[in-house]
Motif scaffolding. Structure first.
Motif, PDB file in Angstrom:
ATOM      1  N   ARG A  33      -8.914   3.284  -4.161  1.00 49.90           N
ATOM      2  CA  ARG A  33      -9.547   2.210  -3.388  1.00 49.90           C
ATOM      3  C   ARG A  33     -10.976   2.618  -3.058  1.00 49.90           C
ATOM      4  N   GLU A  92     -18.011   0.116 -10.401  1.00 48.74           N
ATOM      5  CA  GLU A  92     -17.380  -0.182 -11.696  1.00 48.74           C
ATOM      6  C   GLU A  92     -17.231   1.084 -12.539  1.00 48.74           C
ATOM      7  N   THR A 148      -9.502   5.850 -14.836  1.00 44.96           N
ATOM      8  CA  THR A 148      -8.517   4.932 -15.418  1.00 44.96           C
ATOM      9  C   THR A 148      -7.081   5.403 -15.216  1.00 44.96           C
ATOM     10  N   GLU A 149      -6.865   6.719 -15.135  1.00 45.10           N
ATOM     11  CA  GLU A 149      -5.498   7.225 -14.971  1.00 45.10           C
ATOM     12  C   GLU A 149      -4.967   6.988 -13.555  1.00 45.10           C
ATOM     13  N   ASN A 150      -5.848   6.672 -12.620  1.00 44.25           N
ATOM     14  CA  ASN A 150      -5.420   6.428 -11.244  1.00 44.25           C
ATOM     15  C   ASN A 150      -5.870   5.027 -10.825  1.00 44.25           C
ATOM     16  N   LYS A 151      -5.071   4.040 -11.131  1.00 42.55           N
ATOM     17  CA  LYS A 151      -5.413   2.638 -10.856  1.00 42.55           C
ATOM     18  C   LYS A 151      -5.360   2.311  -9.362  1.00 42.55           C
ATOM     19  N   ASN A 152      -4.789   3.197  -8.558  1.00 42.11           N
ATOM     20  CA  ASN A 152      -4.622   2.917  -7.139  1.00 42.11           C
ATOM     21  C   ASN A 152      -5.788   3.394  -6.278  1.00 42.11           C
ATOM     22  N   GLU A 196     -14.296   3.127 -11.314  1.00 38.87           N
ATOM     23  CA  GLU A 196     -13.030   2.543 -11.762  1.00 38.87           C
ATOM     24  C   GLU A 196     -12.784   2.862 -13.230  1.00 38.87           C
ATOM     25  N   GLU A 197     -13.856   2.884 -14.018  1.00 36.43           N
ATOM     26  CA  GLU A 197     -13.733   3.164 -15.444  1.00 36.43           C
ATOM     27  C   GLU A 197     -13.366   4.629 -15.707  1.00 36.43           C
TER      28      GLU A 197
END
Length: 168
Positions: free
Chosen positions: A43, A30, A37-41, A33-34
């Motif tokens: 994995r 988490e 934020t500028e790279n939502k892709n 991911e936070e």
């Protein structure tokens, strides 16, 4: 951490984040991911020793660029090759032994791209031995330095009592 991950992803590689507490691997995911934020892709995938053998094998074989960040415990320490991973971030590095840190950082940088290892710690101040271990590793980051690291580890921990009663 953001800069290290972003730089590795830009050069087409994968990142390993080593965090040796199974209970908080989801939190680390988490957090990644936070901060990304500028790279939502991006994995991510989690790997640890409490997964079944089939799950571990399946996740290890997914390494052909099906994920960008592997968040793992030391289950990757021996015998697992991640050819796409060229950056490793080791959380709470002061808690590992010298030889173990050297082994773990050897999981990255096996292709024609140089590997990068980031040793992270949360403590405000490290003990003398913790600081010494991390400094030895930082100073011996060249090819073939394993022997020198092993000798320093032997000096720090001593030879033990191989034939005596205290040997376990």
């Amino acid at each position: 951490i953001r800069s290290a991950i972003t730089e590795e992803l830009k050069r087409g590689g994968q990142v390993i984040i080593l965090h040796n507490r199974i209970a908080s691997l989801g939190y680390i995911e988490e957090e990644m991911e936070e901060i990304l934020t500028e790279n939502k892709n991006v994995r991510t995938i989690i790997l640890h020793g409490k997964l079944s053998g089939e799950e571990i094998e399946e996740r290890i074989t997914l390494q052909e660029m099906e994920y960008d960040i592997l968040i793992s415990t030391t289950v990757i320490e021996n015998g697992v090759n991640f050819l796409g991973a060229n950056t490793i971030i080791i959380s709470d590095a002061e808690e590992f032994g010298l030889a173990q840190l050297h082994q773990i950082r050897g999981r990255v940088g096996r292709k024609d791209i140089a590997g990068k290892c980031y040793l992270m710690y949360r403590k405000y101040e490290l003990s003398g031995e913790e600081r010494e271990r991390l400094m030895i590793l930082a100073e011996h980051s060249y090819l073939g330095s394993g022997y020198e690291i092993a000798m320093r580890d032997l000096e720090m921990r001593g030879t033990g009592d191989i034939l005596g009663f205290r040997q376990s």
